[in-house]
Design an enzyme around this catalytic site. Sequence first.
Site, PDB file in Angstrom:
ATOM      1  N   ILE A  13       0.844  -1.206   0.000  1.00  0.00           N
ATOM      2  CA  ILE A  13       0.000   0.000   0.000  1.00  0.00           C
ATOM      3  C   ILE A  13       0.876   1.251   0.000  1.00  0.00           C
ATOM      4  O   ILE A  13       0.604   2.224  -0.719  1.00  0.00           O
ATOM      5  CB  ILE A  13      -0.964   0.009   1.209  1.00  0.00           C
ATOM      6  N   THR A  96       6.583  -4.213  16.560  1.00  0.00           N
ATOM      7  CA  THR A  96       6.605  -3.343  15.371  1.00  0.00           C
ATOM      8  C   THR A  96       5.411  -2.403  15.403  1.00  0.00           C
ATOM      9  O   THR A  96       5.540  -1.189  15.165  1.00  0.00           O
ATOM     10  CB  THR A  96       6.518  -4.188  14.081  1.00  0.00           C
ATOM     11  N   TYR A 150      -2.715  -8.965  16.802  1.00  0.00           N
ATOM     12  CA  TYR A 150      -2.622  -7.992  15.701  1.00  0.00           C
ATOM     13  C   TYR A 150      -3.684  -6.900  15.854  1.00  0.00           C
ATOM     14  O   TYR A 150      -3.375  -5.704  15.900  1.00  0.00           O
ATOM     15  CB  TYR A 150      -2.772  -8.712  14.357  1.00  0.00           C
TER      16      TYR A 150
END
Length: 322
Positions: A13, A96, A150
């Site tokens: 993206i 992250t 997530y």
Amino acid sequence: MTRNVVTGGAGFIGSHLTEFLLGCGEEVVVWDDLSTGSMKNLEACMGKPGFTYVISDFISDPSFDNAVRDADCVHHLAAAVGVELILRSPVRTIETNIRGCERALSVASRYGKRFLLTSTSEVYGKTSSVPFSEEDDVTYGPTSKHRWSYGISKAVDEFLLLAYCDSPALPGVVARLFNTVGPRQVPYYGMVLPRFIQQAKRGGPLTVHGTGTQSRCFAHVSDVVRALHALMHTDAARGQVVNIGSDEEISILALAKSIVARINPSAEIRFIPYEEAFEPGFEDLERRVPNLEKARSLIGFAPSKSLDTIIDDILEHQRHSP
Ligand code: UDP
């Protein structure tokens, strides 16, 4: 001229967003550590006026501070991607997502820059009533199941952005993306559409998880980056969370059949139990459909490309750069 920082700009993206911004005559500095992105995604940007890139981890690199100071807008796209990667590397996923967003937000707020965070429909967890609206309650599975880390880590990112937005120093917005697809998306981390296309081209089988009755809505990346740009520059969107995607729903089995029919009618469709594809006790989402009303009213957004057009576009792109 607007100057942009794009974290994760070498990703699928991010690279499309970078191309779009350059096409608008804006400047872009891409920051990417190439952990899942690739410089090949940025081939079309090389040498274009206004394009520069830094291959580095912006979380630890002190010069990220100067890059943000000199920019007008920060697009934070760097994140762990794909269900398979999340299950393989849960520590990396959480770190992250949370550390990256913390760092990008703290620097951007120091300089009062416009900020866009790309979030994910995973934030809706296992909510079952569709379509999903931004103010809906959410339900997750237990913390012993890595899958939920997530969505929850991205939810923490959203909380953090919204908290920063409460101080006037940060004009920020969250885009919750639903299954974005298109040219250059890789099949390595889950990502059903590029995977089915690759499997069909290789003669099959196409691996349908579970019974294939689960459904998704796929949006073309070109529609998505147009929406990201509009959100970044819409004052009414500040401090808001906005769904972006398509609401054209298709079951995964119907998707597999359509790809077989188009690409390779002799390819077999094989059903793989979830516990074999992922891990024992894996929970999937049956349906995932966005309510796009907020995106429509804020930025006039509506997806312009049908799934058939999207698949045509991916195949056309692959013909030119196999
Ligand atoms: N899926 C599948 N076969 C594959 C890869 C994915 O049937 O080879 C299924 C997956 O289990 C899920 C859907 O396709 O039900 C969408 O998966 P993807 O990883 O693309 O996105 P997400 O699960 O995040 O919506």
